[in-house]
Design a protein around this motif. Sequence first.
Motif, PDB file in Angstrom:
ATOM      1  N   ALA A 106       0.832  -1.208   0.000  1.00  0.00           N
ATOM      2  CA  ALA A 106       0.000   0.000   0.000  1.00  0.00           C
ATOM      3  C   ALA A 106       0.868   1.259   0.000  1.00  0.00           C
ATOM      4  O   ALA A 106       0.538   2.261  -0.633  1.00  0.00           O
ATOM      5  CB  ALA A 106      -0.921  -0.009   1.214  1.00  0.00           C
ATOM      6  N   LEU A 107       1.986   1.202   0.743  1.00  0.00           N
ATOM      7  CA  LEU A 107       2.883   2.364   0.811  1.00  0.00           C
ATOM      8  C   LEU A 107       3.483   2.678  -0.556  1.00  0.00           C
ATOM      9  O   LEU A 107       3.640   3.852  -0.928  1.00  0.00           O
ATOM     10  CB  LEU A 107       3.996   2.099   1.827  1.00  0.00           C
ATOM     11  N   ASP A 108       3.816   1.636  -1.317  1.00  0.00           N
ATOM     12  CA  ASP A 108       4.459   1.819  -2.617  1.00  0.00           C
ATOM     13  C   ASP A 108       3.459   2.045  -3.750  1.00  0.00           C
ATOM     14  O   ASP A 108       3.883   2.298  -4.886  1.00  0.00           O
ATOM     15  CB  ASP A 108       5.318   0.591  -2.947  1.00  0.00           C
ATOM     16  N   ASN A 109       2.178   1.939  -3.443  1.00  0.00           N
ATOM     17  CA  ASN A 109       1.154   2.116  -4.475  1.00  0.00           C
ATOM     18  C   ASN A 109       0.987   3.604  -4.795  1.00  0.00           C
ATOM     19  O   ASN A 109       0.583   4.393  -3.935  1.00  0.00           O
ATOM     20  CB  ASN A 109      -0.170   1.528  -3.991  1.00  0.00           C
ATOM     21  N   PRO A 110       1.282   4.026  -6.029  1.00  0.00           N
ATOM     22  CA  PRO A 110       1.183   5.456  -6.359  1.00  0.00           C
ATOM     23  C   PRO A 110      -0.241   5.994  -6.319  1.00  0.00           C
ATOM     24  O   PRO A 110      -0.447   7.205  -6.239  1.00  0.00           O
ATOM     25  CB  PRO A 110       1.767   5.535  -7.778  1.00  0.00           C
ATOM     26  N   GLU A 111      -1.234   5.088  -6.367  1.00  0.00           N
ATOM     27  CA  GLU A 111      -2.622   5.533  -6.340  1.00  0.00           C
ATOM     28  C   GLU A 111      -3.121   5.803  -4.925  1.00  0.00           C
ATOM     29  O   GLU A 111      -4.213   6.354  -4.746  1.00  0.00           O
ATOM     30  CB  GLU A 111      -3.513   4.479  -7.002  1.00  0.00           C
ATOM     31  N   VAL A 112      -2.347   5.420  -3.930  1.00  0.00           N
ATOM     32  CA  VAL A 112      -2.722   5.671  -2.538  1.00  0.00           C
ATOM     33  C   VAL A 112      -2.304   7.095  -2.179  1.00  0.00           C
ATOM     34  O   VAL A 112      -1.121   7.391  -2.037  1.00  0.00           O
ATOM     35  CB  VAL A 112      -2.053   4.649  -1.592  1.00  0.00           C
ATOM     36  N   LYS A 113      -3.308   7.951  -2.006  1.00  0.00           N
ATOM     37  CA  LYS A 113      -3.029   9.368  -1.775  1.00  0.00           C
ATOM     38  C   LYS A 113      -3.581   9.877  -0.454  1.00  0.00           C
ATOM     39  O   LYS A 113      -3.599  11.077  -0.206  1.00  0.00           O
ATOM     40  CB  LYS A 113      -3.617  10.190  -2.936  1.00  0.00           C
ATOM     41  N   SER A 114      -4.044   8.947   0.389  1.00  0.00           N
ATOM     42  CA  SER A 114      -4.551   9.350   1.707  1.00  0.00           C
ATOM     43  C   SER A 114      -4.381   8.195   2.679  1.00  0.00           C
ATOM     44  O   SER A 114      -4.153   7.047   2.269  1.00  0.00           O
ATOM     45  CB  SER A 114      -6.028   9.751   1.624  1.00  0.00           C
ATOM     46  N   VAL A 115      -4.477   8.517   3.969  1.00  0.00           N
ATOM     47  CA  VAL A 115      -4.363   7.480   4.989  1.00  0.00           C
ATOM     48  C   VAL A 115      -5.509   6.486   4.873  1.00  0.00           C
ATOM     49  O   VAL A 115      -5.315   5.273   5.035  1.00  0.00           O
ATOM     50  CB  VAL A 115      -4.327   8.116   6.389  1.00  0.00           C
ATOM     51  N   ASP A 116      -6.712   6.999   4.594  1.00  0.00           N
ATOM     52  CA  ASP A 116      -7.858   6.096   4.445  1.00  0.00           C
ATOM     53  C   ASP A 116      -7.644   5.115   3.300  1.00  0.00           C
ATOM     54  O   ASP A 116      -7.950   3.921   3.412  1.00  0.00           O
ATOM     55  CB  ASP A 116      -9.133   6.910   4.196  1.00  0.00           C
ATOM     56  N   ALA A 117      -7.108   5.615   2.185  1.00  0.00           N
ATOM     57  CA  ALA A 117      -6.823   4.734   1.061  1.00  0.00           C
ATOM     58  C   ALA A 117      -5.734   3.731   1.420  1.00  0.00           C
ATOM     59  O   ALA A 117      -5.789   2.564   1.015  1.00  0.00           O
ATOM     60  CB  ALA A 117      -6.394   5.562  -0.153  1.00  0.00           C
ATOM     61  N   PHE A 118      -4.752   4.168   2.212  1.00  0.00           N
ATOM     62  CA  PHE A 118      -3.692   3.273   2.668  1.00  0.00           C
ATOM     63  C   PHE A 118      -4.271   2.131   3.492  1.00  0.00           C
ATOM     64  O   PHE A 118      -3.904   0.961   3.317  1.00  0.00           O
ATOM     65  CB  PHE A 118      -2.675   4.058   3.496  1.00  0.00           C
ATOM     66  N   ILE A 119      -5.194   2.449   4.385  1.00  0.00           N
ATOM     67  CA  ILE A 119      -5.812   1.431   5.237  1.00  0.00           C
ATOM     68  C   ILE A 119      -6.607   0.437   4.394  1.00  0.00           C
ATOM     69  O   ILE A 119      -6.485  -0.788   4.551  1.00  0.00           O
ATOM     70  CB  ILE A 119      -6.712   2.086   6.302  1.00  0.00           C
ATOM     71  N   LEU A 120      -7.415   0.954   3.458  1.00  0.00           N
ATOM     72  CA  LEU A 120      -8.252   0.074   2.644  1.00  0.00           C
ATOM     73  C   LEU A 120      -7.421  -0.778   1.696  1.00  0.00           C
ATOM     74  O   LEU A 120      -7.732  -1.952   1.467  1.00  0.00           O
ATOM     75  CB  LEU A 120      -9.270   0.912   1.869  1.00  0.00           C
ATOM     76  N   GLU A 121      -6.366  -0.221   1.146  1.00  0.00           N
ATOM     77  CA  GLU A 121      -5.485  -1.007   0.281  1.00  0.00           C
ATOM     78  C   GLU A 121      -4.784  -2.103   1.078  1.00  0.00           C
ATOM     79  O   GLU A 121      -4.578  -3.222   0.587  1.00  0.00           O
ATOM     80  CB  GLU A 121      -4.452  -0.101  -0.392  1.00  0.00           C
ATOM     81  N   THR A 122      -4.409  -1.781   2.314  1.00  0.00           N
ATOM     82  CA  THR A 122      -3.794  -2.798   3.180  1.00  0.00           C
ATOM     83  C   THR A 122      -4.769  -3.930   3.460  1.00  0.00           C
ATOM     84  O   THR A 122      -4.411  -5.115   3.362  1.00  0.00           O
ATOM     85  CB  THR A 122      -3.338  -2.162   4.505  1.00  0.00           C
ATOM     86  N   LEU A 123      -6.014  -3.572   3.787  1.00  0.00           N
ATOM     87  CA  LEU A 123      -7.018  -4.588   4.057  1.00  0.00           C
ATOM     88  C   LEU A 123      -7.293  -5.429   2.813  1.00  0.00           C
ATOM     89  O   LEU A 123      -7.474  -6.656   2.905  1.00  0.00           O
ATOM     90  CB  LEU A 123      -8.317  -3.938   4.542  1.00  0.00           C
ATOM     91  N   PHE A 124      -7.302  -4.788   1.644  1.00  0.00           N
ATOM     92  CA  PHE A 124      -7.528  -5.518   0.393  1.00  0.00           C
ATOM     93  C   PHE A 124      -6.441  -6.573   0.186  1.00  0.00           C
ATOM     94  O   PHE A 124      -6.726  -7.732  -0.146  1.00  0.00           O
ATOM     95  CB  PHE A 124      -7.551  -4.540  -0.781  1.00  0.00           C
ATOM     96  N   THR A 125      -5.181  -6.187   0.400  1.00  0.00           N
ATOM     97  CA  THR A 125      -4.069  -7.118   0.180  1.00  0.00           C
ATOM     98  C   THR A 125      -4.078  -8.239   1.209  1.00  0.00           C
ATOM     99  O   THR A 125      -3.753  -9.385   0.895  1.00  0.00           O
ATOM    100  CB  THR A 125      -2.737  -6.362   0.234  1.00  0.00           C
ATOM    101  N   VAL A 126      -4.456  -7.927   2.453  1.00  0.00           N
ATOM    102  CA  VAL A 126      -4.537  -8.963   3.487  1.00  0.00           C
ATOM    103  C   VAL A 126      -5.625  -9.970   3.127  1.00  0.00           C
ATOM    104  O   VAL A 126      -5.433 -11.185   3.237  1.00  0.00           O
ATOM    105  CB  VAL A 126      -4.794  -8.344   4.870  1.00  0.00           C
TER     106      VAL A 126
END
Length: 302
Positions: free
Chosen positions: A108-128
Amino acid sequence: MIKPEKTINGTKWIETIQINAEERATLEDQYGIDEDIIEYVTDNDESTNYVYDINEDDQLFIFLAPYALDKDALRYITQPFGILLHKGVLFTFNQSHIPEVNTALYSALDNPEVKSVDAFILETLFTVVDSFIPISRAITKKRNYLDKMLNRKTKNSDLVSLSYLQQTLTFLSSAVQTNLNELDRLPKTHFGVGADQDKIDLFEGVQIEGEQVQRMFEIETQVVDRIDHTFNSLANNNLNDTMKFLTIWSLTMAVPTIITGFYGMNVKLPLAGMQYAWMLTLGISVALIVAMLIMLKVWRKM
């Protein structure tokens, strides 16, 4: 371990892994995190949950991730990991040092489309959530192998492997279900208030992925249960065949024992004085054995 601070689009990220008592004290003193929250978020027995503290404006996420006990034997359980938004700082807690969680965070940290903390959290949950899929595929492969073994000799090692699959499926199916329930609830919580279209799309994406994983594990659980039922049926049938053979064999051996025992008595018996009396007793034994086998066949006991 408290890793060095990182930044997610201007928001500090404090990553923790297997923190000890001294590091817990650091989190309390330096960042003002309440002791009860640290105890809660590092408890390995916690289940999936989302908590919003309206007074402190804190948000706490607890989700379950797969944890390998023995990858080769496909023995898995689940362990929780936590995400805390506290005073504008993002904290992540991976007390069991789950590799899938570490991968999800940095993905999620390396994803260029993640532009907010909320998006970071949701992308992390998606990958998990997505990390459950390779395990499901490995279970399918192992299950196919065990299914083929049904046509051959059933081994105790196969039964043990099947038991491991059932245990793993029990843990992971339950985790997938509770994660999905919480993912369905998140849009209705404070975390989902005022969500823009991008965030709504992320919610839908992680929910769809969770539903797909849930279906995969439901199907796999049903198939493995049926294989287990087949294994048990085959084992019972084999046992019945063995007992049937031993019963018939014991009955067959009882006939000559009775005849020879009768003519072995030290008293005068009919035909005992004949020159070939032993052949007579042998003939009587064979005749009775054949008659008994015929009766068993007629009565469909064989």
